[in-house]
Design a protein around this motif. Structure first.
Motif, short mmCIF file in Angstrom:
data_model
loop_
_atom_site.label_atom_id
_atom_site.label_comp_id
_atom_site.label_asym_id
_atom_site.label_seq_id
_atom_site.Cartn_x
_atom_site.Cartn_y
_atom_site.Cartn_z
N TYR A 226 0.84 -1.20 0.00
CA TYR A 226 0.00 0.00 0.00
C TYR A 226 0.88 1.26 0.00
O TYR A 226 1.59 1.53 0.97
CB TYR A 226 -0.93 0.00 1.21
CG TYR A 226 -1.86 -1.19 1.25
CD1 TYR A 226 -2.54 -1.61 0.11
CD2 TYR A 226 -2.05 -1.92 2.42
CE1 TYR A 226 -3.40 -2.72 0.14
CE2 TYR A 226 -2.91 -3.02 2.46
CZ TYR A 226 -3.57 -3.41 1.31
OH TYR A 226 -4.40 -4.50 1.35
N GLN A 227 0.78 2.03 -1.07
CA GLN A 227 1.58 3.25 -1.21
C GLN A 227 1.39 4.21 -0.01
O GLN A 227 2.39 4.74 0.52
CB GLN A 227 1.23 3.94 -2.53
CG GLN A 227 1.92 5.29 -2.74
CD GLN A 227 3.42 5.17 -2.84
OE1 GLN A 227 3.95 4.14 -3.25
NE2 GLN A 227 4.12 6.23 -2.47
N PRO A 228 0.16 4.42 0.47
CA PRO A 228 0.02 5.33 1.63
C PRO A 228 0.74 4.81 2.87
O PRO A 228 1.25 5.60 3.68
CB PRO A 228 -1.50 5.38 1.85
CG PRO A 228 -2.09 5.01 0.52
CD PRO A 228 -1.16 4.00 -0.06
N MET A 229 0.80 3.49 3.03
CA MET A 229 1.49 2.94 4.20
C MET A 229 3.00 3.06 4.04
O MET A 229 3.72 3.29 5.03
CB MET A 229 1.05 1.50 4.44
CG MET A 229 -0.43 1.35 4.77
SD MET A 229 -1.01 2.34 6.19
CE MET A 229 -0.50 1.29 7.56
N LEU A 230 3.52 2.91 2.81
CA LEU A 230 4.95 3.14 2.59
C LEU A 230 5.30 4.57 3.01
O LEU A 230 6.34 4.81 3.65
CB LEU A 230 5.32 2.93 1.12
CG LEU A 230 5.12 1.53 0.53
CD1 LEU A 230 5.59 1.52 -0.93
CD2 LEU A 230 5.88 0.48 1.33
N GLU A 231 4.43 5.50 2.67
CA GLU A 231 4.68 6.91 3.04
C GLU A 231 4.59 7.10 4.56
O GLU A 231 5.34 7.90 5.12
CB GLU A 231 3.68 7.82 2.32
CG GLU A 231 3.88 7.81 0.81
CD GLU A 231 2.73 8.47 0.05
OE1 GLU A 231 1.86 9.10 0.70
OE2 GLU A 231 2.68 8.35 -1.18
N LEU A 232 3.68 6.37 5.20
CA LEU A 232 3.58 6.46 6.65
C LEU A 232 4.86 5.92 7.31
O LEU A 232 5.39 6.52 8.26
CB LEU A 232 2.35 5.68 7.14
CG LEU A 232 2.16 5.58 8.65
CD1 LEU A 232 2.14 6.96 9.32
CD2 LEU A 232 0.88 4.81 8.98
N LEU A 233 5.38 4.79 6.79
CA LEU A 233 6.64 4.26 7.33
C LEU A 233 7.77 5.29 7.20
O LEU A 233 8.53 5.53 8.14
CB LEU A 233 7.04 2.96 6.61
CG LEU A 233 6.09 1.77 6.72
CD1 LEU A 233 6.62 0.58 5.91
CD2 LEU A 233 5.89 1.34 8.18
N ASP A 234 7.86 5.92 6.02
CA ASP A 234 8.88 6.96 5.81
C ASP A 234 8.72 8.11 6.80
O ASP A 234 9.69 8.59 7.39
CB ASP A 234 8.77 7.55 4.39
CG ASP A 234 9.43 6.67 3.35
OD1 ASP A 234 10.27 5.83 3.74
OD2 ASP A 234 9.11 6.84 2.16
N TYR A 235 7.47 8.54 6.95
CA TYR A 235 7.18 9.68 7.82
C TYR A 235 7.59 9.38 9.27
O TYR A 235 8.19 10.22 9.96
CB TYR A 235 5.69 10.00 7.72
CG TYR A 235 5.21 11.16 8.54
CD1 TYR A 235 5.76 12.43 8.38
CD2 TYR A 235 4.19 10.99 9.48
CE1 TYR A 235 5.30 13.51 9.14
CE2 TYR A 235 3.72 12.06 10.23
CZ TYR A 235 4.28 13.31 10.06
OH TYR A 235 3.83 14.37 10.81
N LEU A 236 7.29 8.17 9.72
CA LEU A 236 7.66 7.79 11.09
C LEU A 236 9.18 7.69 11.24
O LEU A 236 9.75 8.15 12.23
CB LEU A 236 7.00 6.46 11.47
CG LEU A 236 5.48 6.51 11.63
CD1 LEU A 236 4.94 5.10 11.86
CD2 LEU A 236 5.06 7.42 12.79
#
Lengths: 313, 313
Positions: free
Chosen positions: A147-157
């Motif tokens: 999931y692209q949004p979750m990849l971005e969430l991992l990066d953000y964290l």
């Protein structure tokens, strides 16, 4: 540059909405040094379920697809499988019958396909399979079903100093070969179900050998238990998608720090799959009730995710 | 500043000698980017035994001293212990008799003193004990019974990009409360023996409860097994001091990378203790034979360590 960009425009595949706001507000509250809810970086432990949270889990778990392909590959060495369930049904392509044996049948399929080899040999099998296997409905590679949004969430964290662990019911050794390349999560930050392994000196060429015995099932109330064994710290941020993650979310929300519990709610029958209370895979029922009651973040995939899967190059 | 200093004058408590030379040559060989033996930072996994390797283990394991003190503290609630071994002997101060029951007696002592409480309550007990308990012969605090040369080795490896894990026969939850302050190793990089724990929702105040059942004994051939479960990568650098570390050292030396195996040999009866092949605690016999045969690094404490313990402020 990557960090600066992520800090400026985080979560770009998330539509403006309650989930994106809750995530950003939480991260700001616990990372600003003048915040009353500040958490030291060493205690910023985040835990994520994998199947249905970081990558798709329909129409069946990817690891089950791997087991089925392995059973086909091994069948010539096992003529007895022609008469023996669940293998007979698997070889006939009749998954419904194969899974009629429930958990027992599933465990038999895992044992037959995941054990009796060295850890290195198993890693090689997983890598080979992921390089070639194709998802039955989307025709993508399985590692493109993230999931692209979750990849971005991992990066953000990560940019905000969180240490991220996967805590999955899936096999720990099935995930470790690829999670670093796909999620940026190193193998030592993966927790999952496992087979027993043994040490074999092997005349000076030591090996870890995979046994056909369950060591640990990482699901429901054993997720907090596994977190305790592996991390020894209580998470402050957790994301799941099913009742299998319920206790992990509760355990996280009981932290003395300000904590965050998020659930991916599969609401998009067009771009992905829509399922919750009645689903066999990824049933979301009790955890959804508590999310609504206690104001946890329930992500409406259809409304809140601008894009589901990454663009495949 | 700390890093620059460590890089310029590493291992200052090590006398010039074969061990210091071997360590420095190894680290240079695997970290210089133009070296044929270069190892990417992600694969620089180092594992250290604890008892007898990072801190002293004579005249008895510190954790056993903790168990004995706990048994004394709990005795008023257990009048039956006055008649029941090994507790009767412990309460009479007769450790020889208490330990006559061998491993069974030891496990009974651990169960009685380490179980039946939440993980937070146990952490608090360990912290309280370490703050006040005094080593019987040196009169130091137990956390001052660490080896200064090994603290410098941990620093030197960290500065050079190694990720350091403890892999100990001692209790994982007995070590985690203090290893970060004492060794700079975070709790999630500690592997050890463990009791079973369970998750208890506790009316919305979730807890991990410690059960009086063994979950895992991390010793000998189960050290590589534990490394596999927790890290999922093969170490390239390992240090131990006894036959309990033998398989972990073998497993490390079997890495496809250039690897390092080191053993602390307790040769200093004046400044510490001298023991090896015949010792009940920390027996070093088969691993020493292989170290000599295969040219592993065998550290002669008496000759090679300028100082044993840190100066206590």
């Amino acid at each position: 540059l990557g960090q600066a960009f992520a800090a400026e425009a985080p979560l770009s595949s998330w539509n403006p909405g309650p989930s994106k706001t809750a995530i950003i507000n939480y991260v700001k509250a616990v990372t600003r040094s003048d915040s009353p809810d500040y958490i030291p970086a060493a205690d910023r432990i985040a835990v994520f379920d994998n199947d249905g949270t970081l990558w798709a889990e329909q129409p069946m778990y990817s690891q089950l697809a791997f087991a089925i392909d392995r059973i086909h590959a091994l069948a010539p060495q096992h003529p007895e499988w022609q008469q023996q369930q669940p293998f007979k049904a698997v070889l006939e392509g009749d998954l419904t019958t194969a899974l009629k044996g429930g958990e027992h049948a599933l465990i038999e399929m895992v044992m037959a396909s995941h054990a009796g080899m060295s850890s290195e040999a198993f890693t090689e099998l997983v890598n080979q399979w992921l390089a070639t296997a194709i998802h039955p409905t989307t025709k993508r590679k399985y590692t493109d079903m993230v999931y692209q949004p979750m990849l971005e969430l991992l990066d953000y964290l990560r940019v905000n100093g969180f240490q991220i662990y996967i805590v999955s019911g899936g096999g720990i050794d099935f995930m470790r070969p690829w999670v670093e390349a796909v999620y940026g999560i190193p193998p030592q930050q993966v927790i999952g179900s496992s087979l027993q392994v043994s040490y074999d000196y092997n005349d000076g060429k030591p090996q870890i050998i995979r046994q056909a015995k369950i060591n640990f099932i990482d699901d429901k109330a054993t997720k907090p238990v596994a977190i305790h064994y592996h991390i020894g710290k209580r998470p402050v941020f957790a994301f799941g998608n099913s009742d299998g993650d319920w206790q992990m979310l509760q355990w996280t929300k009981g932290s003395p720090y300000l904590s965050f519990a998020g659930i991916v709610h599969h609401t998009d029958a067009v771009r992905e799959w829509a399922y919750d209370r009645e689903s066999k895979t990824g049933r979301l029922n009790k955890a959804m009730d508590q999310a609504r009651r206690d104001n946890w973040t329930l992500v409406d995939m259809k409304q809140e995710w601008r894009r589901i899967f990454p663009t495949v190059k």
